[in-house]
Design a protein around this motif. Structure first.
Motif, PDB file in Angstrom:
ATOM      1  N   GLN A  71       0.825  -1.220   0.000  1.00  6.06           N
ATOM      2  CA  GLN A  71       0.000   0.000   0.000  1.00  6.06           C
ATOM      3  C   GLN A  71       0.853   1.262   0.000  1.00  6.06           C
ATOM      4  O   GLN A  71       0.636   2.180  -0.794  1.00  6.06           O
ATOM      5  CB  GLN A  71      -0.884  -0.016   1.257  1.00  6.06           C
ATOM      6  CG  GLN A  71      -1.689   1.250   1.499  1.00  6.06           C
ATOM      7  CD  GLN A  71      -2.966   1.264   0.706  1.00  6.06           C
ATOM      8  OE1 GLN A  71      -3.827   0.435   0.934  1.00  6.06           O
ATOM      9  NE2 GLN A  71      -3.101   2.186  -0.208  1.00  6.06           N
ATOM     10  N   GLY A 125      -5.456   2.977   2.714  1.00  2.08           N
ATOM     11  CA  GLY A 125      -6.570   2.405   1.960  1.00  2.08           C
ATOM     12  C   GLY A 125      -7.896   3.011   2.383  1.00  2.08           C
ATOM     13  O   GLY A 125      -8.040   3.519   3.491  1.00  2.08           O
ATOM     14  N   THR A 183     -12.187   2.852   2.928  1.00  5.18           N
ATOM     15  CA  THR A 183     -13.164   1.897   3.464  1.00  5.18           C
ATOM     16  C   THR A 183     -13.952   1.195   2.369  1.00  5.18           C
ATOM     17  O   THR A 183     -14.476   0.102   2.578  1.00  5.18           O
ATOM     18  CB  THR A 183     -14.128   2.614   4.421  1.00  5.18           C
ATOM     19  OG1 THR A 183     -14.702   3.745   3.750  1.00  5.18           O
ATOM     20  CG2 THR A 183     -13.407   3.107   5.658  1.00  5.18           C
ATOM     21  N   SER A 203     -12.811  -0.307  -0.005  1.00  2.00           N
ATOM     22  CA  SER A 203     -12.112  -1.548  -0.366  1.00  2.00           C
ATOM     23  C   SER A 203     -12.693  -2.757   0.358  1.00  2.00           C
ATOM     24  O   SER A 203     -12.672  -3.865  -0.187  1.00  2.00           O
ATOM     25  CB  SER A 203     -10.621  -1.420  -0.039  1.00  2.00           C
ATOM     26  OG  SER A 203     -10.418  -1.234   1.352  1.00  2.00           O
ATOM     27  N   ASN A 204     -13.216  -2.551   1.550  1.00  4.49           N
ATOM     28  CA  ASN A 204     -13.804  -3.663   2.302  1.00  4.49           C
ATOM     29  C   ASN A 204     -15.065  -4.184   1.616  1.00  4.49           C
ATOM     30  O   ASN A 204     -15.290  -5.395   1.524  1.00  4.49           O
ATOM     31  CB  ASN A 204     -14.129  -3.240   3.728  1.00  4.49           C
ATOM     32  CG  ASN A 204     -12.944  -2.655   4.473  1.00  4.49           C
ATOM     33  OD1 ASN A 204     -13.096  -1.750   5.277  1.00  4.49           O
ATOM     34  ND2 ASN A 204     -11.741  -3.128   4.180  1.00  4.49           N
ATOM     35  N   SER A 234      -8.781  -7.766   4.533  1.00  9.84           N
ATOM     36  CA  SER A 234      -9.088  -6.440   3.984  1.00  9.84           C
ATOM     37  C   SER A 234      -9.347  -5.422   5.090  1.00  9.84           C
ATOM     38  O   SER A 234      -8.782  -4.320   5.091  1.00  9.84           O
ATOM     39  CB  SER A 234     -10.310  -6.523   3.064  1.00  9.84           C
ATOM     40  OG  SER A 234     -10.701  -5.238   2.624  1.00  9.84           O
ATOM     41  N   THR A 274      -6.908  -2.149   5.959  1.00 11.84           N
ATOM     42  CA  THR A 274      -7.489  -0.802   5.979  1.00 11.84           C
ATOM     43  C   THR A 274      -7.288  -0.149   7.342  1.00 11.84           C
ATOM     44  O   THR A 274      -6.881   1.019   7.439  1.00 11.84           O
ATOM     45  CB  THR A 274      -8.992  -0.852   5.650  1.00 11.84           C
ATOM     46  OG1 THR A 274      -9.176  -1.401   4.347  1.00 11.84           O
ATOM     47  CG2 THR A 274      -9.606   0.546   5.682  1.00 11.84           C
ATOM     48  N   SER A 275      -7.558  -0.903   8.397  1.00 13.18           N
ATOM     49  CA  SER A 275      -7.463  -0.362   9.753  1.00 13.18           C
ATOM     50  C   SER A 275      -6.031   0.021  10.105  1.00 13.18           C
ATOM     51  O   SER A 275      -5.764   1.140  10.561  1.00 13.18           O
ATOM     52  CB  SER A 275      -7.985  -1.388  10.767  1.00 13.18           C
ATOM     53  OG  SER A 275      -9.315  -1.748  10.482  1.00 13.18           O
ATOM     54  N   THR A 325      -4.535   2.852   8.094  1.00 13.93           N
ATOM     55  CA  THR A 325      -5.111   4.123   8.552  1.00 13.93           C
ATOM     56  C   THR A 325      -4.393   4.626   9.793  1.00 13.93           C
ATOM     57  O   THR A 325      -4.084   5.818   9.912  1.00 13.93           O
ATOM     58  CB  THR A 325      -6.619   3.968   8.834  1.00 13.93           C
ATOM     59  OG1 THR A 325      -7.295   3.588   7.619  1.00 13.93           O
ATOM     60  CG2 THR A 325      -7.224   5.261   9.348  1.00 13.93           C
ATOM     61  N   GLU A 355      -6.923  -3.712  -2.022  1.00 10.18           N
ATOM     62  CA  GLU A 355      -6.414  -2.816  -0.981  1.00 10.18           C
ATOM     63  C   GLU A 355      -5.342  -1.868  -1.511  1.00 10.18           C
ATOM     64  O   GLU A 355      -5.275  -0.711  -1.104  1.00 10.18           O
ATOM     65  CB  GLU A 355      -5.840  -3.644   0.181  1.00 10.18           C
ATOM     66  CG  GLU A 355      -6.891  -4.259   1.076  1.00 10.18           C
ATOM     67  CD  GLU A 355      -7.744  -3.236   1.790  1.00 10.18           C
ATOM     68  OE1 GLU A 355      -7.212  -2.187   2.186  1.00 10.18           O
ATOM     69  OE2 GLU A 355      -8.951  -3.465   1.926  1.00 10.18           O
ATOM     70  N   ASN A 391      -7.837   6.106   0.348  1.00 10.65           N
ATOM     71  CA  ASN A 391      -8.690   7.040   1.082  1.00 10.65           C
ATOM     72  C   ASN A 391      -8.525   8.418   0.429  1.00 10.65           C
ATOM     73  O   ASN A 391      -7.857   9.311   0.944  1.00 10.65           O
ATOM     74  CB  ASN A 391      -8.288   7.092   2.559  1.00 10.65           C
ATOM     75  CG  ASN A 391      -9.284   7.877   3.405  1.00 10.65           C
ATOM     76  OD1 ASN A 391     -10.058   8.687   2.886  1.00 10.65           O
ATOM     77  ND2 ASN A 391      -9.285   7.637   4.698  1.00 10.65           N
TER      78      ASN A 391
END
Length: 311
Positions: free
Chosen positions: A78, A111, A113, A115-116, A129, A133-134, A137, A261, A266
């Motif tokens: 990422q 990434g 959200t 994407s989830n 995923s 993302t979490s 972030t 991802e 974002n």
């Protein structure tokens, strides 16, 4: 509440279409959305991040202890592939500085959200995923300013510390608040969780409308160039993410997840950071707004293509 749930599901299903329509409206009739001020962008993004926090669970963070290798691959990909792709595209297309800053910011962000949702539709590894993302972030306050400084710092002064605190304020604090409420008030969270997608979609639509309307005149002149760059940035992210996962011999579900991802960013955060830290360059917000429109469209197409690989 049932009515709102139906409306929320409808907006989630057709999110790409709604965002595209509001972007077109803002481009051709900017006065129609002039009530959405640029000063609202940060607050709108904070609402989206708060919803992300409400949707998170403590189990999401236990994932790193169970499968740290998969998570590490996703996060490293990422924060390396997307900034590098952004930089190369800016160089190849000789983008004006304002537009280049926006593209670099998109590449340097974590990434998104969306994407989830796309991973779920593509039958990828949803747990992976959500975890990527979490964690990406939460790493953003450190990595996004440093990457921005590395790629554009020579041409423009990048205040790393100011950007760090902006991301903490706009992203980390709302997510943390959402996590707390989710933990201590689970019944309340369960009641409103089903309408969170509606709130997020409306907030992103408002951000896109604001940025596009403010820059509508200039977009009419240079719009095609930045649209091509944004589309390539996104699609190359998908392709290189998938190829990397394949080279590392990851199972199909995980390859799908890494692909999505890496490619989906974002972009709303990129737009917000551009508005705050490059206020003298309004076109820096454009790449994030266009990416917000495009990656939802491409994500839906990609999900359908990746589902075919199951057959």
């Amino acid at each position: 509440m049932n009515f709102l749930k139906v409306v929320s599901n409808f907006f989630s299903k057709y999110m790409a279409i709604f965002i595209l329509l509001v972007a077109a409206l803002a481009l051709f009739y900017p006065s129609s959305v002039s009530f959405i001020k640029a000063s609202y962008i940060n607050y709108l993004l904070m609402i989206v991040m708060f919803g992300m926090g409400l949707a998170m669970r403590a189990s999401d963070f236990a994932f790193i202890l169970k499968r740290p290798k998969d998570l590490s691959i996703g996060i490293i990909a990422q924060f390396t592939l997307m900034p590098l792709i952004a930089f190369v595209l800016c160089f190849l297309f000789n983008l004006p500085l304002e537009l280049a800053i926006g593209v670099i910011l998109v590449g340097a962000c974590p990434g998104g959200t969306s994407s989830n949702v796309i991973t779920y539709l593509a039958k990828g590894d949803l747990a992976l995923s959500v975890s990527i993302t979490s964690f990406s972030t939460f790493l953003a306050p450190l990595l996004t300013p440093l990457l921005t400084l590395f790629f554009v710092g020579e041409k423009v002064g990048v205040d790393v510390f100011a950007m760090f605190f902006s991301i903490v304020q706009i992203v980390i604090f709302p997510i943390f608040l959402g996590l707390l409420i989710s933990h201590f008030f689970p019944r309340f969270t369960a009641r409103i969780e089903e309408i969170l997608p509606l709130i997020s979609v409306l907030a992103i639509m408002a951000i896109v409308a604001c940025v596009v309307s403010i820059n509508s005149a200039k977009l009419m002149q240079i719009g095609l160039l930045i649209i091509i760059v944004v589309m390539l940035h996104n699609v190359l992210g998908y392709i290189l993410g998938y190829l990397l996962a394949k080279i590392l011999k990851m199972p199909l579900a995980k390859r799908k997840t890494i692909c999505i991802e890496v490619g989906m960013q974002n972009s709303a955060l990129a737009t917000s950071l551009a508005a705050i830290h490059f206020a003298s360059m309004p076109l820096a917000t454009v790449a994030g707004a266009i990416f917000s429109v495009w990656h939802n469209i491409s994500g839906g197409i990609l999900a359908n293509l990746l589902r075919l690989k199951e057959k």
